[in-house]
Design a protein around this motif. Structure first.
Motif: not given
Length: 209
Positions: A119-122, A142-145, A150-151
């Motif tokens: 998963a990206e930006w999980p 929620a996913g994000g910086p 992480g990414a």
């Protein structure tokens, strides 16, 4: 005279007890740290976004091709927790090496797994055990910086453990996590793009001497 001597001895004893109590309290307040093995107790920082300068790793932990003897097939991930390195096998004597952060004392493990999901930006849902240790953590993020995951994330089998990015790049090379393996975001994105679901993952951990 005896009364004054008793008072003096009692005063010294009370001073020693107070000093020991203070030392004990201070020790409980300090984070657990192992200078040689870099075992730290670093709390998560949900919402913190590292600067580009913070993302620059020590040269020893930067992604690089290295000589690596292994009987594993190309494409296999081999993690050496004691070394704080993850190796992506390229051939019989070569690998791409990534610096990682690993589980702190009491959270290290070894075994054979496969990448079961990517998963990206999980999103991040801290397990109940982590919330018990760090009650301030959000129950969901929620996913994000600023997300501690992480990414990207590579999920390991049916376990709760993952290979993932981090918003605390300064922890790479240390033993700080609850059992997951963390990389700086640029490295986990690179690894994410190189390995498919089903990739074999070998986790090795030798007891500290």
């Amino acid at each position: 005279m005896r009364d004054s001597m008793r008072s003096g001895i009692l005063g010294v004893a009370l001073t020693v007890v107070a000093a020991l109590s203070l030392s004990s309290a201070e020790a409980q307040m300090r984070p657990t740290a192992g200078m040689g093995n870099q075992i730290l107790d670093v709390p998560e920082k949900p919402g913190y976004v590292p600067s580009p300068d913070e993302e620059q790793l020590d040269p020893a932990f930067r992604r690089q091709p290295v000589y690596f003897r292994s009987n594993e097939a190309p494409g296999t991930i081999v993690i050496h927790t004691n070394e704080r390195f993850l190796y992506l096998v390229l051939g019989p004597n070569s690998a791409l090496r990534y610096g990682i952060g690993v589980g702190r004392e009491g959270f290290t493990w070894a075994g054979l797994q496969k990448v079961s999901r990517k998963a990206e930006w999980p999103d991040w849902t801290p397990p109940a055990e982590m919330i018990q240790r760090q009650p301030y953590l959000p129950r969901f993020m929620a996913g994000g910086p600023g997300n501690p995951m992480g990414a990207a994330a590579l999920y390991l089998g049916s376990t709760v453990y993952r290979i993932h990015g981090t918003n605390q790049p300064q922890t790479i090379g240390s033993a700080v996590s609850s059992g997951c393996f963390r990389l700086v975001n640029s490295d986990v994105q690179d690894l994410y793009n190189r390995v498919p679901v089903g990739t074999k993952v070998v986790i090795k951990h030798a007891p500290e001497l």
